[in-house]
Design a protein around this motif. Structure first.
Motif: not given
Lengths: 572, 195
Positions: B143-152
């Protein structure tokens, strides 16, 4: 203080301690479960010479013969007073809701040991010898041994970071709240446990373990935090269970001599738990060595042997304990036919040489007769290959019924000593509880004795008379007496709360009113301090009426009374 | 509705945001000054997926090198591993590849692997191209995703995709405890897993 400060000492056993720090904040959750984690290594030249504690000695098998590989056992240790001592009796939230047999004690710690001894050419002695020990006030032997099974093998390979990780994980555990089922994550495993509470009867295993094939690593559901496999522990003394129960009930001085620390500690813990829900009030040491600080105290010949149960492994003890009345000498389990060989009752005089044969060395004659049906059932179970857990729960059930049959008349009699509720008046001091009279109690046994609930024949009266002289009676009576006193206090408080105090003050002098206020305040503070089981709304109502009475007084008096209440330390 | 417990571990370099991802997922919160994880920390969250409840037992491991040897305890028996890198740090992407290798050699055979390129809110400082990472993920069926925990961004997405890849229960619904899936025949899940 960093809990991982290692205090490796050069004298023999080096000890890396992860003690909880002085400030409660970062390690407060950890210390709800554990006092510390210790690592003890053996040093060839110096032996386990460490001055501070007994832990090092207690963490190693006394005699090494059969301990190659991994061994688990436990010990109990007297807590040297003077250290940061926070008293927790009834004030401790856990203790208030836990069964008396599982309460934390102020004066003792439990140590749970995972010892590894394997051949290792790189070490001078030729052996790797190390113990990982967790020290706790909680008597949760099954939980902590399961924990050690998860962490110790990893620790022996991966060392420090592993310990650090485990301590951090434990510091995230929810607090042990009686009655709750908790998930305790550690090293990739979630252990699920139910913390027993004092409102449920300690009957058998509370929840069934659903074993599913090959679900590794399935969530670890522990059937109990504290209940040992009684059947396994008593395998070679099954036919003497009646005698063992009586010895424990009466708090007789007992020594268990086993071939291994595992054997001694499991047997002692099983013995002590056999009188649940009664609490065994003597000292007990699942694994006791000559290095224990209490060794001299317990083995002196100038006094009668103390009311304690000691588990030992060193054959040297045969000499030391020659004057003791009851010695249970266990050997390696032997099977004769298809049954585990049962040890025999032997004369104390035969206890002489170091190679003394297995047996129960005692002159004790049981007050009650054996329950032959039970023994038959258990032995049949062995032949039918009934699972150990089932055998254990049969045994536990039997012991529980027997203890309850024994206590029930005592409880009945005790409740008759309570003052009648109608004698509780808000205008008088709380009524007295009548004193316990052994003779009166014996008199009621005719109609309300244990024969109502137990089939066992024998000299019950003799057993009670002897029990009255034991520390277990003393402990039981004190506890019940305190509970009853609190109950009377509660009734008294409630009576006060439902009285129109203001109306009473109308025709009273100021002095009488001030006196009333001070008394009420004292009562309130006491209720809060002892955390009496009174509804908070009652207390609040009482506080309210105190305020109302105060405001009915002249202003100067009001100021004085308010001042007085502020100067009192508030206890909540 | 059946409940399945799914053990999930987070792996990856120190400072890439593993704990922040877990915090965002479980607590919907973000703390820029979070302390480095010691050893590992555990959290759980239950979500509904179709007619099942998935209880994620999340083991957030420490990225620091000294804890590296402990990782097997956490990926052992995991249904899924989320390997996290920081899109602004090329090194962290290299570390990720090492984790994939280790999982392939020692991890559970059918473990679902998710790759999360975290801190996608900092695209100005980007060092790892999204396309490169995506190609790599595809090559290992991850699975691949780019994420941002900061900006949800995409946080729930990771877990939803994991749910999608978890093999369905057999008719009797016997694998109530999720860990059974690693015992499923390899063929049924091969094309979905990384190894």
């Amino acid at each position: 203080m960093d809990p991982f400060d290692s205090c490796d000492s050069r004298d023999g056993a080096s000890k890396t301690a992860a003690t909880n720090s002085q400030t409660p904040e970062p390690w407060s959750r950890f210390s709800a479960w554990l006092e510390c984690v210790c690592v003890v290594t053996f040093d060839l030249e110096l032996g386990q010479a460490i001055e501070k504690t007994n832990i090092c000695y207690l963490s190693f098998p006394d005699s090494y013969s059969g301990c190659l590989g991994d061994t688990q056992f436990s010990f109990r240790l007297r807590h040297s007073v003077g250290r940061r001592g926070s008293w927790f009796g009834q004030e401790d939230a856990y203790n208030r809701a836990a069964p008396v047999t599982l309460q934390k004690e102020h004066a003792h710690f439990h140590g749970y040991v995972y010892f590894r001894q394997v051949k290792d050419a790189s070490v001078k002695r030729g052996y790797f010898q190390k113990s990982l020990v967790v020290v706790s006030r909680l008597p949760f032997v099954e939980l902590f041994h399961s924990l050690l099974q998860v962490i110790a093998p990893e620790y022996f390979e991966k060392l420090e970071p592993c310990l650090e990780t485990v301590c951090n994980e434990i510091d995230q555990w929810p607090a042990p709240v009686p009655g709750e089922t908790l998930n305790l994550p550690v090293m990739g495993v979630v252990m699920q446990v139910k913390i027993p509470s004092n409102v449920e009867t300690p009957a058998g295993s509370p929840f069934k373990q659903t074993q599913q094939e090959n679900l590794l690593p399935a969530p670890m559901i522990l059937p109990s935090v504290h209940e040992l496999d009684l059947f396994k522990c008593f395998q070679s003394v099954l036919i003497h269970v009646q005698m063992l129960w009586e010895l424990m009930l009466l708090g007789e001085p007992v020594v268990v001599m086993a071939p291994s620390p595992t054997g001694s500690s499991e047997t002692v813990l099983a013995l002590v738990s056999s009188i649940a829900p009664l609490r065994y009030c003597g000292d007990y040491r699942p694994y006791f060595t000559i290095h224990d600080s209490e060794f001299k105290e317990y083995t002196t010949r100038t006094q009668a042997p103390p009311n304690v149960t000691l588990g030992v492994t060193n054959p040297f003890f045969i000499k030391t304990f020659q004057s003791w009345p009851h010695i249970i000498r266990l050997g390696d389990l032997k099977i004769s036919g298809d049954l585990p060989k049962q040890v025999k009752i032997k004369k104390l005089a035969k206890l002489k040489t170091l190679d003394t044969k297995p047996g129960i060395y005692t002159a004790y004659k049981t007050f009650l007769q054996k329950d032959k049906a039970l023994i038959k059932r258990i032995l049949k179970g062995i032949q039918k290959k009934r699972p150990s857990e089932v055998q254990s729960s049969i045994l536990r059930r039997h012991l529980l019924d027997q203890t309850q049959s024994f206590i029930f008349p005592l409880e009945q009699y005790l409740s008759s000593l309570m003052p009648p509720q109608r004698t509780v008046s808000p205008w008088k001091t709380p009524p007295q509880i009548r004193p316990f009279s052994q003779e009166d109690f014996i008199k009621i046994l005719d109609q309300g004795g244990p024969q109502l609930t137990s089939v066992l024949k024998g000299d019950w009266i003799g057993l009670y008379r002897r029990f009255f002289r034991s520390p277990n009676f003393d402990g039981w009576y004190r506890l019940r007496y305190r509970e009853m006193t609190q109950k009377v206090e509660c009734l008294h408080l409630e009576a006060i709360c439902s009285t129109d105090l203001l109306a009473w003050t109308r025709d009273k002098s100021e002095v009488e009113i001030v006196d009333l206020i001070l008394k009420l305040r004292e009562k309130l503070a006491k209720a809060r301090r002892h955390q009496l089981p009174v509804k908070e709304k009652h207390l609040e109502r009482l506080e309210q009426s105190i305020q109302t009475i105060i405001s009915s007084l002249p202003e100067d008096l009001q100021t004085v009374l308010h001042k007085q209440s502020q100067s009192e330390p508030h206890e909540h | 509705m059946s409940l399945r417990e799914l053990k999930v571990c987070l792996l990856g370099d120190t400072g890439v945001g593993k704990s922040s991802i877990v915090w965002r997922f479980v607590e919907d919160n973000f703390d820029p000054n979070i302390n480095p994880t010691i050893g590992a920390s555990f959290m759980s969250k239950t979500v509904q997926y179709q007619n099942e409840l998935h209880k994620f037992l999340i083991w957030d491991t420490a990225g620091q090198e000294r804890f590296r040897a402990l990782a097997p305890m956490y990926y052992r028996g995991s249904a899924a591993a989320i390997i996290v890198y920081d899109i602004t740090k090329e090194d962290s992407f290299q570390t990720l590849k090492n984790w994939v290798k280790e999982l392939r050699q020692h991890g559970p055979p059918n473990i679902v692997v998710a790759i999360a390129g975290n801190k996608c809110d900092l695209s100005d400082a980007r060092e790892v191209l999204e396309k490169d990472a995506k190609d790599y993920a595809d090559s290992i069926h991850a699975i691949f995703v780019e994420t941002s925990a900061k900006n949800a961004i995409n946080i729930n997405e990771v877990f939803i995709q994991i749910s999608q890849r978890i093999p369905v229960l057999d008719a009797e619904g016997s694998s109530v405890r999720g860990f059974k899936l690693r015992r499923q025949p390899a063929e049924s899940t091969r094309e979905r897993s990384c190894c």
